[in-house]
Design an enzyme around this catalytic site. Structure first.
Site, PDB file in Angstrom:
ATOM      1  N   GLY A 206      46.988  67.197  10.138  1.00  0.00           N
ATOM      2  CA  GLY A 206      47.753  65.971   9.917  1.00  0.00           C
ATOM      3  C   GLY A 206      46.935  64.856   9.304  1.00  0.00           C
ATOM      4  N   GLY A 207      45.842  65.202   8.630  1.00  0.00           N
ATOM      5  CA  GLY A 207      45.074  64.170   7.933  1.00  0.00           C
ATOM      6  C   GLY A 207      44.064  63.443   8.787  1.00  0.00           C
TER       7      GLY A 207
ATOM      8  N   GLU B 145      34.567  70.574   2.074  1.00  0.00           N
ATOM      9  CA  GLU B 145      35.339  71.322   1.084  1.00  0.00           C
ATOM     10  C   GLU B 145      35.431  70.475  -0.171  1.00  0.00           C
ATOM     11  OE1 GLU B 145      38.871  73.824   2.585  1.00  0.00           O
ATOM     12  OE2 GLU B 145      39.803  72.299   1.292  1.00  0.00           O
ATOM     13  N   LYS B 146      35.507  71.130  -1.320  1.00  0.00           N
ATOM     14  CA  LYS B 146      35.667  70.378  -2.558  1.00  0.00           C
ATOM     15  C   LYS B 146      36.997  69.627  -2.507  1.00  0.00           C
ATOM     16  CE  LYS B 146      35.315  70.650  -7.536  1.00  0.00           C
ATOM     17  NZ  LYS B 146      34.216  69.656  -7.519  1.00  0.00           N
TER      18      LYS B 146
ATOM     19  N   LEU C  63      40.050  68.060  -4.446  1.00  0.00           N
ATOM     20  CA  LEU C  63      40.773  68.067  -5.728  1.00  0.00           C
ATOM     21  C   LEU C  63      41.679  66.848  -5.772  1.00  0.00           C
ATOM     22  CD1 LEU C  63      41.690  71.857  -5.824  1.00  0.00           C
ATOM     23  CD2 LEU C  63      39.733  70.717  -6.860  1.00  0.00           C
TER      24      LEU C  63
ATOM     25  N   LYS D  74      58.962  74.058  -6.449  1.00  0.00           N
ATOM     26  CA  LYS D  74      58.866  73.925  -7.900  1.00  0.00           C
ATOM     27  C   LYS D  74      60.227  73.531  -8.468  1.00  0.00           C
ATOM     28  CE  LYS D  74      55.482  77.604  -7.681  1.00  0.00           C
ATOM     29  NZ  LYS D  74      55.337  79.072  -7.672  1.00  0.00           N
TER      30      LYS D  74
ATOM     31  N   ARG E 260      55.623  89.592  -5.209  1.00  0.00           N
ATOM     32  CA  ARG E 260      57.036  89.812  -5.560  1.00  0.00           C
ATOM     33  C   ARG E 260      57.310  89.185  -6.917  1.00  0.00           C
ATOM     34  NH1 ARG E 260      58.509  84.561  -5.226  1.00  0.00           N
ATOM     35  NH2 ARG E 260      57.514  83.340  -3.588  1.00  0.00           N
TER      36      ARG E 260
ATOM     37  N   VAL F 163      60.800  83.216  -8.951  1.00  0.00           N
ATOM     38  CA  VAL F 163      61.940  82.502  -9.548  1.00  0.00           C
ATOM     39  C   VAL F 163      61.659  82.212 -11.021  1.00  0.00           C
ATOM     40  CG1 VAL F 163      63.357  80.405  -9.437  1.00  0.00           C
ATOM     41  CG2 VAL F 163      62.471  81.429  -7.321  1.00  0.00           C
TER      42      VAL F 163
END
Lengths: 153, 448, 448, 153
Positions: free
Chosen positions: B164-165, B200-201, B203, B237, B291, B294
C-alpha cells in the site's frame, strides 16, 4: 444442440419464395419441377398452437438452441428441466425397465432418469409428486442445461 | 486437422475463434449460458450447447459441463479464448485426461506463469530481463550504495513486509539514498514492526510493451513483434498499437530474440505474450500471458498472420510453416476497445443496442458479437467490440481511426467511442508520446 | 493539398471518396438529389448541397447545378466517382474552365477512350495488343487463307455491314475457310445487300482481365497488377479477383510493362484501367476506362495502396511517391457485388432495408452506404455494397469469403448474396477455372 | 448546405447528459463549472411548435440538409422553393431596391429574386399572384435545389 444441413442457397431461396406463395394463397401444398430440380413445399394447416420460432434478425447459420422448441414447454408448471449437460438414460442399464413410464404416479425425490456427465451417472429426482404426463427425451439422447426432460403434474 | 472444435467462451472472442475454425473447414460447437441463448456466437456456430444459468461460475467456468459438452457433441478440441478458463491449468489437464486437445500451452507452463513470483524467477533464469533489485534485504548503507549504483538511479527503497505504498521511498541520487533508507526503515518499523528493506529500480514513466510469440511442438519459436498497450485505466488496456511508437526495428529484433530464445529453452507451445515495462531503452518483465490476447488483432494487421489459425494448427501438432525471417512488419495498426461504459466515469451500461452500424472501407476491421437489437447482458464484461485500423504508417492509421470513429454508431447504450474521439486529437497521442500513467492523468484533467 | 473537395456521386463510391478525403484531412461536400436527402454519403460529408429532383439527369448529371455547388461551397476540386459524369469529357472541361480541378484524366484522353474505334486505333499504335484481323475487307480466298494463317485459327468471318450475329461464321481450320467465306458472303448479301466480309481472330472461352494503372503529371506511370472480372452477367461484372487465377508473375509483369509504356507515351494522368480479353496466353484490348472502377478495392487489398488517395494526390499535381519496383502483390482478394436484386432473375428489389449487418474480422472489408432503416430509392443502380475479402492465398481467400457471406444479413430486400453462396461451392470457381461465358451458363443450368 | 463545428466528444457527451437532465427536471437552464470547463445548457420552453428534427439513427457527422429546417415550410401552400442551386439576390444590383418586400402584392410571373448559377442571372418568377408574407433567404445567400425562398399566398 442444433445442427443444420444447408441446402443450396439458390434452392433455399426458391423454397422460401414458394413458402411465401403458400402463405399468401392459403394452399397447403405446392410442388414444382424444372431443370432437373423437383421441389415440394407443404404446410400443415391442421397444426394447432405450434409455436414456430421467428427467425432472429441476424440468424444465418444455426438456430439457437435456446430458441423455443416446436412445442414450447419452458413455462409449463409441471416441467422437469435438465439441471446439467449430459446424456440422458431412461433406465439404470441397457435393457432394464425404465424408471418411469407415461401415466406413472411418482413421489417427490423419486428417480426419473439418469444423466451421465463426465463418466458420472447423476440420478435426476422428481421435483414434485404427481403423474408423469410426458417423457420428452429418448434413451441415450444428449441434453443441454435447461432442456425439457419430462412433465410431472 | 480437427473436424470439430468446441469454443469455451462467448462474445467477440468466440466469434473470432468461430471465424478462424470455419475458414479452416472445422465445424464448431458454441457453449452458452441461458442468458446468451440469442447471442451471435451461438447463431454462427454449427452446433450449440447450453451449459448453465447466467452466472459465469455455473456456465462459462463450469468445467464438468464444458467437458461433457465436448463429449456429447464429439468435439475433438476446445478453444478457451481469453479470460474464463483460458489460464486454468487444471481445466487444461482435465480436458487432456478426457482425450480432448486443449488449444493452448502445456498445463505446467500455464501454472508456472500463473505464479507471479515463480514466473519472474523462471524467466530471469531463461535470460529475460526483470526489474533489477537487491534480491533480498539490505542491512547497511554501504551495501545499499553499491547495489544502487549497480541498479542505476532512481531507486526505490521498499519495506520487505510492505504494501500500500507505506515504507516506500525514492532516491534519485546517491546523496538521497541514506535519508531514503532511514525514512523507509523507520516507516516500515512503525507500520509493520519490521525494518528490513530492499532496493529496486524505480521506473518513472514506463511504457507497457509486450511481445507476441508463437511456438510449435517441434521446438520452433517465432516472435511477431511487439504491441504498445500503455494506454490503460486501472490496469485495463483501452488502446493498443503495433508497433510501439517507441521502438525501432533494431530494438524489436533484439527483444524478440531474447524472448524466442527463452521460450525455446522452456519448450513452450502455442501463442503467448511476454509483457514488459519499457523505459530508457530497457525492458523489464511484468508477466507472461499463456493465451490469446484481446489485442492480438493489431499484430495480425501488420504481419498478415492469422494468430488463431496458427494457434489451432500448432495445437493439432502442426509445425509453423514459416521462419522468423519470413515475418515482415507492414504499416501500423491501432485497436480501440469499444466498451458499453460511460466514457467519463466508466460505469458499465448494459442493455439493448437499438442501432449498431460499423465503419467500413480500406484498412478497417471490426471484431464484435453485437448487432442491432442485441441486449448486452449484465453478467459478463462490457466489451461490445474492437475497432482495429491499419495504415501504411502511423499517421495514416491515426487519420483512418479518426474517420472510422466518426462512422461508428452504437445507439441505446453508452460507449467509450467519445473517449477515443477525444484521444485521436490529443497531441501526445498523435505523437505517440505517452506512458502507462498518461491516460489516468488525462482523465483526471477531463473529469476533475 | 486541396482544402475542400466536392464529390459528384452517391452511394458506396461517394462514401469511398469521402473516406479517402477525410483521411487526408480534406473537407468534403456531398451533392444529392431530393431522393437522397437521408443518404449516408450526405450524412458523412462535412457539407451537402441538394442539386435537383430524383431523376439523375436533373441531379447527378446536372452539370450547371454541380459546378454551381462547387462555387457556392468553395470546393477546389470535384471527384466524379464512377458512372454519372466520370467519363464525360465536356464536364471535365467545364469544371476546368471554372478553375476547379477535375479529379480524373485530361479531357482529351477521356474523349479518345470514349470513342471505341478511335481508342482501338490509338492503343494499337501505342503497342497494346488488339484482336488481330484483316483490317478491312477480304475479297478472295487466297488472301483470306494467308491472313487467317497469320491470325491463327479459329477465325471469325464477319460481314463488314453486319450486326446481330448475321453474316458471321467461324472457321476452325483452313479446310473450313472457303465454305465459311462463301456462307458469310451470301448471308451478308442477303441481309445487308453487301457481300464484303473481313476476318478476325475468334476467341472461344476468353477471360476478362484488366490492368490497373496510375499516372502522375511528371510522366511516371505505374501498373498495380491485374483484376480478373470474367464472372459477368449481361456484361455486368458480379465477382472480381486480384490477381487472376490465370496469370503468373511473369505474365503480369509483361502485360504491365506493355500498358505502362503505352500510357507513358500517351501522357496519361490519374487512374485508369485497360480491359482485355485473355485467351491462350494472349491479351486482346477491349477498352480503356478513364476513371476509378467499382472493383478497385481488390487491387488495394493486395498492394496496400489507397487508389483514391493516389488519385487525389496526382490530380493535385503531386508525384507518385513510389516506383514500380516498390509495388508488391501480397495474397489474394475477391470482391462480390451485393445488389438489391433477385439472385435468380436479377429483377431489381428496391425498398426498405430493415436489418443490415455486415461481416467482420480479419481480412474482411465492406464498402457500402447502406444501413438499417435505409430505403433504397428506385432511381439509381441496385448496388447495396461490396464485400471484399483478402487472404494470404486464393484458398484462404475463398474460405474467408464463404464464412463472410454466412455472416452478411440484409433483411427487407432481395439480394444477390445467395448467388455468391452458391458460387463459392462450385468446383470451377473454387479452381479459378472460368471464362466470360461461365456465369451465364451456370445461371441457365440453375434457372432452366 | 449545413456545416458543423464539432465539439470535443467528451464535452459533447456532457452536454447531452445535461440536456437529458434539463428535459427530465423541466428546468430551463443549467450552468456548471469545473476543472477549467464551463458549460451552460438552456432550453427555450416558450418555443411553440418548433419542429426539432430527430437525429437520424446513423447520423454522426453532418445534419442532412434535406432534413426539416427549424420551421418546416416544405408543405406550405404558398411556398416558393428554389428551382436550382445558386446564389440568391433580392435586388437587380447591389444597392438597388429589392424586387419585393414583405406585404407586397405580386402577380404571377413577376420577378421575386435572382439566382446566379454558373455566371448566369436567373430571374425567379412568382408562381402565383398574391401577397409576399415571408422572405426566407437573405441577399447573397447560397441556396440549394428545393430550398424555401419566399412565401406568396
Amino acid at each position: 444442440m442444433s445442427k443444420e444441413e444447408k441446402p443450396d442457397p439458390l434452392e433455399g431461396k426458391m423454397i422460401r419464395d414458394l413458402a411465401a406463395i403458400l402463405e399468401e394463397t392459403g394452399l397447403s401444398e405446392i410442388e414444382i419441377e424444372k431443370a432437373g430440380l423437383r421441389l415440394r413445399v407443404a404446410r400443415n394447416i391442421q397444426m394447432v398452437a405450434a409455436t414456430v420460432a421467428a427467425a432472429p434478425a441476424a440468424h444465418t447459420a444455426n438456430a439457437p438452441s435456446g430458441a423455443p422448441k416446436a412445442t414450447d414447454l419452458s413455462s409449463h408448471p409441471g416441467l422437469v428441466a435438465s439441471p446439467m449437460v449430459g446424456t440422458a438414460y431412461v433406465a439404470s442399464s441397457p435393457g432394464a425397465n425404465p424408471f418411469v413410464k407415461i401415466g406413472d404416479m411418482v413421489t417427490e425425490g423419486q428417480t426419473l432418469l439418469i444423466i451421465e456427465a463426465m463418466k458420472t451417472m447423476n440420478q435426476i429426482p422428481s421435483p414434485r409428486s404427481g403423474r408423469v404426463t410426458q417423457i420428452i427425451i429418448s434413451d441415450g439422447q444428449p441434453v443441454e442445461f435447461g432442456e425439457p426432460l419430462m412433465v410431472v403434474e | 486437422m480437427f473436424d470439430k472444435v468446441l469454443i469455451a467462451n462467448r462474445g467477440e472472442i468466440a466469434m473470432r475463434v468461430n471465424r478462424a475454425c470455419h475458414e479452416m473447414g472445422i465445424k464448431t460447437v458454441a457453449i452458452h449460458s441461458t442468458a446468451d441463448a440469442n447471442a451471435m456466437h451461438v447463431r454462427m456456430a454449427d452446433e450449440s450447447v447450453c451449459v448453465g444459468p447466467p452466472p459465469a461460475r455455473d456456465s462459462y467456468l463450469n468445467i464438468p459441463a464444458i467437458v461433457t459438452a465436448c463429449e456429447v457433441t464429439g468435439a475433438q478440441a476446445v478453444h478457451p479464448g481469453y479470460g474464463f478458463l483460458s489460464e486454468n491449468a487444471r481445466f487444461a489437464e482435465i480436458v487432456g485426461e478426457h482425450g480432448i486437445v486443449f488449444i493452448g500451452p502445456k498445463p505446467d507452463h500455464i501454472r508456472l506463469m500463473g505464479d507471479k513470483i515463480e514466473a519472474k524467477k523462471a524467466v530471469k533464469r531463461l535470460g529475460i530481463p526483470v526489474v533489477p533489485g537487491s534480491d533480498g534485504g539490505v542491512t547497511n548503507d554501504d551495501d545499499a550504495k553499491r547495489i544502487a549504483a549497480a541498479i542505476g538511479y532512481p531507486v526505490l527503497v521498499k519495506a520487505a513486509a510492505g504494501g500500500g505504498g507505506r515504507g516506500m521511498k525514492v532516491a534519485r541520487s546517491e546523496s538521497e539514498l541514506s535519508l531514503a533508507l532511514a525514512t523507509a526503515r523507520s516507516e516500515a518499523k512503525a507500520a509493520f514492526g519490521d525494518d528490513s528493506v530492499y532496493l529496486e529500480k524505480y521506473l518513472q514513466l514506463p511504457r507497457h510493451i509486450e511481445v507476441q510469440v508463437l511456438a510449435d511442438n517441434q521446438g520452433k519459436v517465432i516472435h511477431l513483434g511487439e504491441r504498445d498497450c500503455s494506454l490503460q485505466r486501472r490496469h485495463q488496456k483501452v488502446w493498443e498499437e503495433a508497433g510501439s511508437p517507441a521502438l525501432n526495428a533494431e530494438a524489436r529484433d533484439k527483444i524478440g530474440a531474447v524472448v524466442t530464445n527463452a521460450l525455446t529453452k522452456l519448450g513452450y507451445l502455442g501463442v503467448g505474450t511476454i509483457e514488459f515495462l519499457y523505459e530508457n531503452g530497457e525492458f523489464y518483465f511484468i508477466e507472461m500471458n499463456t493465451r490469446l490476447q484481446v489485442e492480438h488483432p493489431v499484430t495480425e494487421m501488420i504481419t498478415g498472420i492469422d494468430l488463431v489459425r496458427e494457434q489451432v494448427r500448432v495445437a493439432h501438432g502442426g509445425s509453423i510453416g514459416f521462419d522468423q525471417s519470413d515475418v515482415t512488419f507492414s504499416g501500423h495498426a491501432i485497436e480501440c476497445r469499444i466498451n458499453a461504459e460511460n466514457p467519463l466515469t466508466f460505469r458499465p451500461s448494459p442493455g439493448l443496442i437499438k442501432d449498431f452500424h460499423v465503419p467500413g472501407g480500406l484498412g478497417v476491421r471490426v471484431d464484435s458479437a453485437a448487432y442491432s437489437g442485441y441486449k448486452i447482458p449484465p453478467y459478463y464484461d462490457s466489451l461490445i467490440g474492437k475497432l482495429i485500423v491499419h495504415g501504411r504508417n502511423r499517421n495514416e492509421c491515426m487519420m483512418r481511426l479518426r474517420r472510422s470513429l466518426s462512422e461508428f454508431v452504437i445507439d441505446g447504450v453508452e460507449t467509450t467511442i467519445p473517449l477515443f474521439q477525444s484521444l485521436v486529437t490529443e497531441p501526445d497521442i498523435v505523437n505517440g508520446d505517452y506512458s502507462i500513467h498518461w491516460l489516468e492523468n488525462f482523465l483526471k484533467r477531463k473529469v476533475g
